[in-house]
Design a protein around this motif. Structure first.
Motif, PDB file in Angstrom:
ATOM      1  N   GLN A 139      33.761  21.615  27.029  1.00 35.48           N
ATOM      2  CA  GLN A 139      34.803  22.230  26.179  1.00 35.48           C
ATOM      3  C   GLN A 139      34.213  22.869  24.926  1.00 35.48           C
ATOM      4  O   GLN A 139      34.761  23.809  24.389  1.00 35.48           O
ATOM      5  N   ARG A 140      33.076  22.319  24.462  1.00 31.23           N
ATOM      6  CA  ARG A 140      32.430  22.883  23.273  1.00 31.23           C
ATOM      7  C   ARG A 140      31.373  23.932  23.646  1.00 31.23           C
ATOM      8  O   ARG A 140      30.608  24.379  22.789  1.00 31.23           O
ATOM      9  N   GLY A 141      31.282  24.266  24.940  1.00 25.56           N
ATOM     10  CA  GLY A 141      30.399  25.354  25.364  1.00 25.56           C
ATOM     11  C   GLY A 141      28.986  24.934  25.719  1.00 25.56           C
ATOM     12  O   GLY A 141      28.099  25.779  25.832  1.00 25.56           O
ATOM     13  N   PHE A 142      28.763  23.621  25.934  1.00 23.82           N
ATOM     14  CA  PHE A 142      27.417  23.164  26.277  1.00 23.82           C
ATOM     15  C   PHE A 142      27.334  22.849  27.764  1.00 23.82           C
ATOM     16  O   PHE A 142      28.139  22.080  28.291  1.00 23.82           O
ATOM     17  N   SER A 143      26.341  23.450  28.423  1.00 23.40           N
ATOM     18  CA  SER A 143      26.113  23.186  29.846  1.00 23.40           C
ATOM     19  C   SER A 143      25.338  21.889  30.006  1.00 23.40           C
ATOM     20  O   SER A 143      24.499  21.547  29.175  1.00 23.40           O
ATOM     21  N   SER A 144      25.608  21.195  31.106  1.00 22.69           N
ATOM     22  CA  SER A 144      24.843  19.975  31.378  1.00 22.69           C
ATOM     23  C   SER A 144      24.669  19.807  32.874  1.00 22.69           C
ATOM     24  O   SER A 144      25.424  20.363  33.673  1.00 22.69           O
ATOM     25  N   THR A 145      23.650  19.048  33.234  1.00 20.69           N
ATOM     26  CA  THR A 145      23.426  18.674  34.636  1.00 20.69           C
ATOM     27  C   THR A 145      23.385  17.161  34.713  1.00 20.69           C
ATOM     28  O   THR A 145      22.724  16.502  33.905  1.00 20.69           O
ATOM     29  N   LYS A 146      24.128  16.651  35.696  1.00 19.55           N
ATOM     30  CA  LYS A 146      24.305  15.202  35.808  1.00 19.55           C
ATOM     31  C   LYS A 146      23.435  14.659  36.942  1.00 19.55           C
ATOM     32  O   LYS A 146      23.517  15.143  38.064  1.00 19.55           O
ATOM     33  N   LEU A 147      22.607  13.688  36.622  1.00 18.13           N
ATOM     34  CA  LEU A 147      21.759  13.060  37.646  1.00 18.13           C
ATOM     35  C   LEU A 147      22.175  11.605  37.817  1.00 18.13           C
ATOM     36  O   LEU A 147      22.429  10.917  36.829  1.00 18.13           O
ATOM     37  N   ASN A 159      23.321   4.229  36.430  1.00 20.81           N
ATOM     38  CA  ASN A 159      23.799   4.914  35.238  1.00 20.81           C
ATOM     39  C   ASN A 159      23.679   6.410  35.499  1.00 20.81           C
ATOM     40  O   ASN A 159      23.408   6.825  36.632  1.00 20.81           O
ATOM     41  N   VAL A 160      23.907   7.207  34.480  1.00 22.56           N
ATOM     42  CA  VAL A 160      23.876   8.661  34.653  1.00 22.56           C
ATOM     43  C   VAL A 160      22.939   9.245  33.599  1.00 22.56           C
ATOM     44  O   VAL A 160      22.970   8.839  32.444  1.00 22.56           O
ATOM     45  N   THR A 161      22.088  10.154  34.037  1.00 26.25           N
ATOM     46  CA  THR A 161      21.248  10.870  33.073  1.00 26.25           C
ATOM     47  C   THR A 161      21.714  12.320  33.021  1.00 26.25           C
ATOM     48  O   THR A 161      21.785  13.001  34.047  1.00 26.25           O
ATOM     49  N   LEU A 162      22.058  12.765  31.818  1.00 25.08           N
ATOM     50  CA  LEU A 162      22.492  14.150  31.630  1.00 25.08           C
ATOM     51  C   LEU A 162      21.325  14.961  31.085  1.00 25.08           C
ATOM     52  O   LEU A 162      20.623  14.502  30.167  1.00 25.08           O
ATOM     53  N   MET A 163      21.116  16.136  31.650  1.00 19.76           N
ATOM     54  CA  MET A 163      20.134  17.092  31.114  1.00 19.76           C
ATOM     55  C   MET A 163      20.924  18.183  30.423  1.00 19.76           C
ATOM     56  O   MET A 163      21.808  18.803  31.032  1.00 19.76           O
ATOM     57  N   ILE A 164      20.613  18.392  29.149  1.00 21.56           N
ATOM     58  CA  ILE A 164      21.388  19.377  28.376  1.00 21.56           C
ATOM     59  C   ILE A 164      20.398  20.276  27.617  1.00 21.56           C
ATOM     60  O   ILE A 164      19.666  19.799  26.738  1.00 21.56           O
ATOM     61  N   GLY A 165      20.379  21.542  27.971  1.00 22.29           N
ATOM     62  CA  GLY A 165      19.499  22.492  27.276  1.00 22.29           C
ATOM     63  C   GLY A 165      20.277  23.176  26.164  1.00 22.29           C
ATOM     64  O   GLY A 165      21.347  23.739  26.416  1.00 22.29           O
ATOM     65  N   VAL A 166      19.737  23.103  24.922  1.00 25.50           N
ATOM     66  CA  VAL A 166      20.471  23.670  23.778  1.00 25.50           C
ATOM     67  C   VAL A 166      19.532  24.295  22.754  1.00 25.50           C
ATOM     68  O   VAL A 166      18.342  23.964  22.695  1.00 25.50           O
ATOM     69  N   LYS A 167      20.108  25.172  21.941  1.00 27.40           N
ATOM     70  CA  LYS A 167      19.348  25.704  20.812  1.00 27.40           C
ATOM     71  C   LYS A 167      19.103  24.570  19.824  1.00 27.40           C
ATOM     72  O   LYS A 167      19.942  23.661  19.699  1.00 27.40           O
ATOM     73  N   GLU A 168      17.994  24.666  19.109  1.00 22.82           N
ATOM     74  CA  GLU A 168      17.608  23.594  18.194  1.00 22.82           C
ATOM     75  C   GLU A 168      18.728  23.254  17.201  1.00 22.82           C
ATOM     76  O   GLU A 168      18.985  22.095  16.908  1.00 22.82           O
TER      77      GLU A 168
END
Ligand code: 2BA
Length: 106
Positions: free
Chosen positions: A22-30, A41-50
């Protein structure tokens, strides 16, 4: 750019991903497994600007809850059988922030 690895409880992963999205951040759920309790458990990978790293950490923090788990000591990943159940506090979330050398979508 930074890559966040966030290890969260399975129950929290839905709200975390929804709010990130909703805030515009993409994520991948492993789907992952903790090395100590051997529970899923779940590990999220989230690529973002610093400059967005803290915002993402705040969203994860807001939607990740800590939980007490009582487990038989013979259920652990190594031999630790004291005969008594063990109380462990898991979470909110464990987050790693790493540098990304290159990011491409091709
Ligand atoms: P688990 O490895 O299954 O650990 C679950 C919980 O058990 C941990 O919660 C902690 O409270 C406890 N615990 C873990 N190792 C322990 C040990 N050697 N002795 C005593 N208690 C121990 P959290 O710290 O909230 O970690 C939740 C999950 O996050 C972990 O599941 C693991 O999947 C991941 N994680 C935590 N720290 C990590 C790290 N340094 N590197 C990689 N993954 C990590």
């Amino acid at each position: 750019m930074k890559l966040l690895f966030a290890i969260v409880d399975r129950e929290d992963s839905g709200p975390v991903v929804r709010n990130l999205s909703q805030r515009g951040f993409s994520s991948t759920k492993l789907a992952t497994t903790g090395g100590f309790l051997l529970s899923n458990n779940v590990t999220l990978m989230i690529g973002v600007k610093e400059e967005s790293v803290q915002t993402v950490i705040d969203i994860i923090k807001e939607h990740s809850h800590s939980r007490k788990q009582i487990i038989p000591s013979n259920d652990l990943s190594f031999d630790f059988d004291t005969g008594k159940p063990l109380e462990v506090v898991v979470g909110g979330a464990t987050i790693f922030v790493v540098d990304v050398e290159r990011f491409e979508k091709v």
